[in-house]
Write an enzyme that holds these catalytic residues in place. Structure first.
Site, PDB file in Angstrom:
ATOM      1  N   LYS A  30       4.778  -3.667  -5.424  1.00 18.47           N
ATOM      2  CA  LYS A  30       5.279  -3.702  -3.853  1.00 18.47           C
ATOM      3  C   LYS A  30       5.503  -5.188  -3.579  1.00 18.47           C
ATOM      4  O   LYS A  30       4.762  -6.099  -4.159  1.00 18.47           O
ATOM      5  CB  LYS A  30       4.039  -3.165  -3.042  1.00 18.47           C
ATOM      6  CG  LYS A  30       4.044  -1.564  -3.102  1.00 18.47           C
ATOM      7  CD  LYS A  30       5.127  -0.804  -2.394  1.00 18.47           C
ATOM      8  CE  LYS A  30       5.083   0.652  -2.653  1.00 18.47           C
ATOM      9  NZ  LYS A  30       4.870   1.290  -4.036  1.00 18.47           N
TER      10      LYS A  30
ATOM     11  N   SER B 225      10.757   2.669  -5.537  1.00 21.23           N
ATOM     12  CA  SER B 225      10.376   1.803  -4.386  1.00 21.23           C
ATOM     13  C   SER B 225      10.998   0.528  -4.193  1.00 21.23           C
ATOM     14  O   SER B 225      10.928  -0.108  -3.284  1.00 21.23           O
ATOM     15  CB  SER B 225       9.124   1.867  -3.964  1.00 21.23           C
ATOM     16  OG  SER B 225       8.192   1.105  -4.955  1.00 21.23           O
TER      17      SER B 225
END
Length: 159
Positions: A114, A76
């Protein structure tokens, strides 16, 4: 098959993380220090937080006062030049600014890596991969654990 030596990438200040990585030169690699490698962090769907009691040697220049390492699982964060199998060097912090790349604990049980954004309705955890959706949470559901300050890339581990 001979194993290649790891590549050490140091985060330069005041640059977007995708452009902030600079390889350390030979002089920086001479002095190394051992830091805790505390387990894995998901760069994808959050995974259960489980601590390991391992360690990794890294150049002294990459270490601050409260530094530890985590191995990355997932893709990600590829647009920030952080890949599956990399070891990230984390500076322990309890808060993050908008847009910073952070290790975040969700509901005291899952951990993810993230980009962190504060919004009116709560927090958005944004992947750095266009094919993945952000995660939206209430402020009370998350705890910032630290900021990414460096990457150790093992060439023989990369896919």
């Amino acid at each position: 098959m001979p194993s290649s030596s790891p590549q050490y990438l140091f985060r330069q200040p005041n640059l977007p993380i995708a452009e902030a990585w600079a390889p350390l030169d030979a002089a920086d690699l001479e002095e190394q220090v051992e830091i805790p490698l505390l387990g894995r962090v998901s760069a994808g769907m959050p995974i259960e937080a489980c601590l390991d009691a391992d360690s990794i040697e890294v150049p002294t220049r990459m270490v601050r006062r409260n530094t530890y390492a985590l191995r990355v699982n997932g893709n990600s964060m590829v647009d920030c030049n952080i890949f599956d199998g990399d070891v990230i060097i984390i500076e322990r912090r309890e808060s993050a600014e908008n847009g910073e790349t952070a290790v975040v604990m969700i509901n005291d049980q899952e951990v993810t890596l993230k980009k962190f954004y504060i919004e009116k309705s709560g927090v958005r955890l944004q992947p750095a991969n266009e094919s993945m959706a952000p995660i939206f949470l209430h402020n009370s559901d998350i705890q910032v654990l630290g900021m990414v300050m460096g990457v150790v890339r093992q060439p023989d581990l990369a896919a």
